[in-house]
Design a protein around this motif. Structure first.
Motif, PDB file in Angstrom:
ATOM      1  N   VAL A 107      29.842  58.301  49.016  1.00  0.00           N
ATOM      2  CA  VAL A 107      30.737  58.596  50.151  1.00  0.00           C
ATOM      3  C   VAL A 107      32.164  58.810  49.656  1.00  0.00           C
ATOM      4  O   VAL A 107      32.664  58.003  48.871  1.00  0.00           O
ATOM      5  N   GLU A 157      40.744  61.160  47.775  1.00  0.00           N
ATOM      6  CA  GLU A 157      41.104  60.061  48.684  1.00  0.00           C
ATOM      7  C   GLU A 157      42.591  59.733  48.573  1.00  0.00           C
ATOM      8  O   GLU A 157      43.311  59.696  49.570  1.00  0.00           O
ATOM      9  N   GLU A 195      42.162  70.954  39.177  1.00  0.00           N
ATOM     10  CA  GLU A 195      40.769  70.653  38.826  1.00  0.00           C
ATOM     11  C   GLU A 195      40.288  71.650  37.778  1.00  0.00           C
ATOM     12  O   GLU A 195      40.458  72.856  37.936  1.00  0.00           O
TER      13      GLU A 195
END
Ligand code: NAI
Length: 469
Positions: free
Chosen positions: A353, A190, A206
């Motif tokens: 979400v 985000e 990651e």
């Protein structure tokens, strides 16, 4: 206990604590809600969900004005970023919602106590106010809803300017030229999206070989493709070996997670988003002997009672998804049980979400979980390229994926990458809660033209009879 000041003292005014306070007051209890911050709403409202979504929306509009409007025949020239105004708007949204929560508690008759709460013993909460004065509150029941804090990485000292957590990343004073995000979870994607849209070159490092662990892998891969198209770079299966911060910027030495030679990455700002851990320091829990699990979460029973009678806990500091809405549901279930009703939250039916664009939303079991458990299932998928409303909006990336039990057709999981996925998922949550079959969704009338038709079509596809593909 004969004399108490309150039936319930809640420590923590985030979504878990303030909602529990409101519900307890509705149920006739006398309630105090203690929080360090004067502005209630906790991490979610002050430095989490709300400000991040405000910046996501503003940055979407900025990107849309630059790259999206021309396709609609809307010409705009000289699109400029006013970051200070964008931040001020975000702060205003936070302030208004925070004041709103305060107003709700007041209206419900809940006493808001600003200060640091500490459980001094059974039924006793000591509060140290910001002006160093203190107060003791005698409580019939105590509810801990103190939430979580960002997990730190060893060797990385966060200054919230150059090396930041989500808190600092929500308040940068200028757009960094290069931003490295450590962790491809919800926060990384985000806030990585926000700063990428505003002009930063964003690289996400990651440790796993895929983004969004825990999400359905196929949806995660599709999301990664879309985000890459938007300009985010990914270094998967990679860990950060060392970090050197200086006035000229930050140098990160990365290396393959499996070992071997790595490469350096330069950044102006580094966002550490590698998960969160329960925040329960200073509550006096060790002295009281409140039991934790091996990961530090407070252990609770079906009534959300900790190992110490009379002390309850909900939200991010107990096991389960670390999400605002999960905390809210647990807060309600806990106080309803205290009032002699029955409350329960099924973690398998808590939607999740990620507010990138398109959004990523999910509820229930993933394909990987069903395979691991040896459950026979059928899959129905429907792409947004075949949905008329998505075509109208020009937002055709993504799909709906429904997993249903092979024998009973009961819906086991729904995973969506697409426009308004975060709202579409609500229908799937209701379907799961009611034990619906895929056919139940398929036979329910969905408005045309709407993106929700993609859900109906995916449900039809479970039985191999999607109509519009
Ligand atoms: P997360 O648990 O969602 O993701 C953390 C990521 O960091 C994982 O992909 C993990 O594999 C990776 N990681 C861990 N150690 C690493 C290392 N040393 N190097 C590189 N990568 C590493 O945590 P995140 O994004 O920090 O969010 C924290 C919590 O807040 C989560 O529970 C999340 O669900 C919640 N949250 C939810 C949002 C939403 O619902 N939209 C938004 C923001 C946060």
């Amino acid at each position: 206990m004969t004399e108490v000041d309150f039936d319930l003292v809640v420590i923590g005014g985030g979504p878990g604590g303030y909602v529990a306070s409101l519900r307890a007051a509705q149920l006739g209890m006398s309630v105090a809600c203690v929080d360090l911050r004067e502005s209630l709403g906790g991490t979610c409202l002050n430095v989490g969900c709300i400000p991040s979504k405000a910046l996501l929306r503003s940055s979407e509009l900025f990107a849309e004005a630059q790259h999206g409007l021309a396709a609609h025949g809307v010409k705009v020239g000289g699109v400029e970023l006013d970051l200070a105004a964008m931040m001020a708007r975000k702060d205003d949204v936070v302030a208004k919602l925070g004041a709103g929560v305060g107003g709700l508690l007041k209206k419900a008759g809940v006493r808001q106590v600003v200060g640091k709460g500490r459980i001094a013993g059974a039924g006793l909460v000591d509060v140290e106010r910001p002006d160093a004065t203190s107060e003791s509150l005698r409580a019939r029941h105590i509810l801990i809803a103190t939430g979580s804090e960002p997990t730190r990485l060893p060797g990385l000292s966060v200054d919230e300017k150059q090396i930041v957590t989500s808190t600092g990343a929500l308040a940068l004073e200028r757009v960094p030229e290069r931003l490295v995000v450590i962790g491809a979870g919800a926060i990384g994607l985000e806030l990585g999206s926000v700063w990428s849209r505003l002009g930063a070159e964003v690289t996400v490092v990651e440790i796993l070989d895929h983004i969004l662990p825990g999400m359905d892998r196929e949806i995660g891969k599709a999301a990664q493709r879309v985000l890459r198209k938007q300009g985010l770079r990914f270094e998967l299966a990679t860990k950060v070996a060392s970090v050197e911060a200086g006035p000229a910027g930050v140098t990160l030495q990365t290396e393959p997670a499996a070992g071997g030679a790595g490469k350096p990455l330069e950044a102006e700002v580094v966002l550490v988003a590698v998960g969160r851990r329960p925040f329960t320091e200073g509550l006096g829990l060790e002295e009281l002997g409140v039991a934790r699990d091996e990961r530090g979460f407070l252990q609770v029973d079906g009534a959300y009672q900790t190992s110490v009678p009379g002390i309850f806990a909900v939200g991010d500091c107990v096991p389960g998804p670390m999400l605002a809405h999960k905390a809210e549901e647990e807060g309600v279930a806990c106080v309803e049980t205290l009032a002699g009703q029955r409350g329960h939250v099924d973690h398998d039916r808590v939607p999740s979400v990620v507010y990138t664009w398109p959004e990523i939303a999910s509820v229930g079991r993933t394909q990987e979980q069903l395979e691991a458990d040896g459950i026979e299932f059928r899959t129905g998928k429907f792409p947004f390229t075949a949905n008329s409303r998505a075509r109208i909006s020009g937002e055709t990336d993504g799909m709906v994926k429904i997993l249903a039990d092979a024998a009973s057709d009961r819906v086991l999981g729904v995973h969506i990458l697409g426009p308004l996925a975060g709202d579409l998922i609500a229908e799937a949550v209701v379907a799961l809660e009611f034990g619906a079959s895929a056919e139940d969704i398929a036979r329910s009338c969905h408005a045309h033209p709407s993106v929700s038709e993609a859900l109906k079509e995916a449900a039809l596809a479970v039985d191999g009879r999607a109509l519009h593909i």
